[in-house]
Scaffold this active site. Sequence first.
Site, PDB file in Angstrom:
ATOM      1  N   CYS A 149       0.873  -1.178   0.000  1.00 43.75           N
ATOM      2  CA  CYS A 149       0.000   0.000   0.000  1.00 43.75           C
ATOM      3  C   CYS A 149       0.905   1.222   0.000  1.00 43.75           C
ATOM      4  CB  CYS A 149      -1.004  -0.009   1.149  1.00 43.75           C
ATOM      5  SG  CYS A 149      -0.375   0.391   2.788  1.00 43.75           S
TER       6      CYS A 149
ATOM      7  N   HIS B   5      15.395 -12.783  12.145  1.00 43.42           N
ATOM      8  CA  HIS B   5      15.143 -12.586  13.572  1.00 43.42           C
ATOM      9  C   HIS B   5      13.684 -12.719  13.973  1.00 43.42           C
ATOM     10  CE1 HIS B   5      19.073 -10.097  14.259  1.00 43.42           C
ATOM     11  NE2 HIS B   5      19.284 -11.238  13.619  1.00 43.42           N
TER      12      HIS B   5
END
Length: 143
Positions: free
Chosen positions: A65, A98
């Site tokens: 977006c 991570h």
Amino acid sequence: MKIAIGNDHAGPDYKHTIVAYLESQGHEVTNYGTDTTDSVDYPDFGHLVAKDVENGVVDFGIVICGSGNGIAMSVNKHKNVRAALCWMKEIAALARQHNDANVISIPARYTSENQALDMVKTFLTTDFEGGRHQRRVDKISHC
């Protein structure tokens, strides 16, 4: 690999570039995004991508977006969906390494198409490191 992609009116060109690349690499892509620049509501497309990720229909999701924020917030409402807003490939790599992110959110108004494509390539080819990160990822879903 199976990938779902969704975008609002800020991202149809980005989506077309990304889908063409993914299909050239042999990936199966489900397109939930709009193909025009006519104003639409990003949650309508983001939720479709998130449901596929949540239900294990696809391996990864890509959402686009204008800022990347609204659509990321929408998909992150779904169980076991971890969308990361990325604006450079290094952030995309860390989101996978991570955070075990399974959706990448791209801000079309703040990145170029080439940057977006590089982020997607990095995101899809980077593995989760596990280890100390697994404990943290497990805590994301616990409210």
